[in-house]
Design a protein around this motif. Structure first.
Motif, PDB file in Angstrom:
ATOM      1  N   ASP A 141       0.807  -1.223   0.000  1.00  0.00           N
ATOM      2  CA  ASP A 141       0.000   0.000   0.000  1.00  0.00           C
ATOM      3  C   ASP A 141       0.842   1.276   0.000  1.00  0.00           C
ATOM      4  N   TRP A 142       2.121   1.157  -0.375  1.00  0.00           N
ATOM      5  CA  TRP A 142       2.996   2.335  -0.370  1.00  0.00           C
ATOM      6  C   TRP A 142       2.540   3.389  -1.373  1.00  0.00           C
ATOM      7  N   GLU A 143       1.833   2.977  -2.406  1.00  0.00           N
ATOM      8  CA  GLU A 143       1.357   3.953  -3.389  1.00  0.00           C
ATOM      9  C   GLU A 143       0.493   5.013  -2.707  1.00  0.00           C
ATOM     10  N   GLN A 144      -0.320   4.600  -1.731  1.00  0.00           N
ATOM     11  CA  GLN A 144      -1.162   5.541  -0.988  1.00  0.00           C
ATOM     12  C   GLN A 144      -0.308   6.501  -0.166  1.00  0.00           C
ATOM     13  N   GLU A 145       0.815   6.013   0.348  1.00  0.00           N
ATOM     14  CA  GLU A 145       1.675   6.816   1.220  1.00  0.00           C
ATOM     15  C   GLU A 145       2.564   7.791   0.450  1.00  0.00           C
ATOM     16  N   ILE A 146       3.132   7.318  -0.676  1.00  0.00           N
ATOM     17  CA  ILE A 146       4.131   8.126  -1.383  1.00  0.00           C
ATOM     18  C   ILE A 146       3.696   8.560  -2.771  1.00  0.00           C
ATOM     19  N   GLY A 147       2.546   8.063  -3.230  1.00  0.00           N
ATOM     20  CA  GLY A 147       2.032   8.482  -4.528  1.00  0.00           C
ATOM     21  C   GLY A 147       2.719   7.832  -5.716  1.00  0.00           C
ATOM     22  N   VAL A 148       3.504   6.796  -5.472  1.00  0.00           N
ATOM     23  CA  VAL A 148       4.213   6.098  -6.549  1.00  0.00           C
ATOM     24  C   VAL A 148       3.969   4.608  -6.389  1.00  0.00           C
ATOM     25  N   LEU A 149       3.643   3.954  -7.487  1.00  0.00           N
ATOM     26  CA  LEU A 149       3.463   2.512  -7.461  1.00  0.00           C
ATOM     27  C   LEU A 149       4.833   1.852  -7.404  1.00  0.00           C
ATOM     28  N   ILE A 150       5.028   0.958  -6.446  1.00  0.00           N
ATOM     29  CA  ILE A 150       6.325   0.280  -6.300  1.00  0.00           C
ATOM     30  C   ILE A 150       6.111  -1.224  -6.377  1.00  0.00           C
TER      31      ILE A 150
END
Length: 107
Positions: A55-64
């Motif tokens: 769910d890092w995309e929600q946190e940093i705005g980048v899909l990883i």
């Protein structure tokens, strides 16, 4: 073509995260949280290598790609040895030549 790289050893990821944490905490945490961390870290402090969340995309705005990063949390544990006060979550690239990292600081 897929790049071949060695994944970070959990201990190395913990060392990198903790070094960055110590360097940047003063600019990113409330003074009260810094004081709490400093007073409690010896007894209750923890730096843990955890499974990389998706769910890092929600946190940093980048899909990883979770397989390309290590995740480390820094905080304090409670009596049940659960980290209940997280000061920072780190996402650290496994690529040594291009070490990228992201941090989500406690609000």
């Amino acid at each position: 073509m897929t790049d071949i790289y060695t994944k970070l050893d959990p201990d190395a990821a913990i060392d990198i995260a903790y070094d960055i944490f110590l360097e940047m905490a003063g600019e990113n945490l409330d003074p009260a949280d810094i004081l709490l961390f400093n007073l409690q870290f010896e007894e209750r402090g923890a730096v843990e290598f955890v499974e990389t969340a998706d769910d890092w995309e929600q946190e940093i705005g980048v899909l990883i790609d979770p397989d390309e990063y290590a995740e480390v949390w820094i905080g304090l544990v409670n009596e049940q040895d659960e980290m209940d006060d997280i000061f920072a979550k780190f996402l650290i690239s496994h690529r040594e030549e291009d070490r990228e990292y992201h941090i989500v600081w406690k609000k």
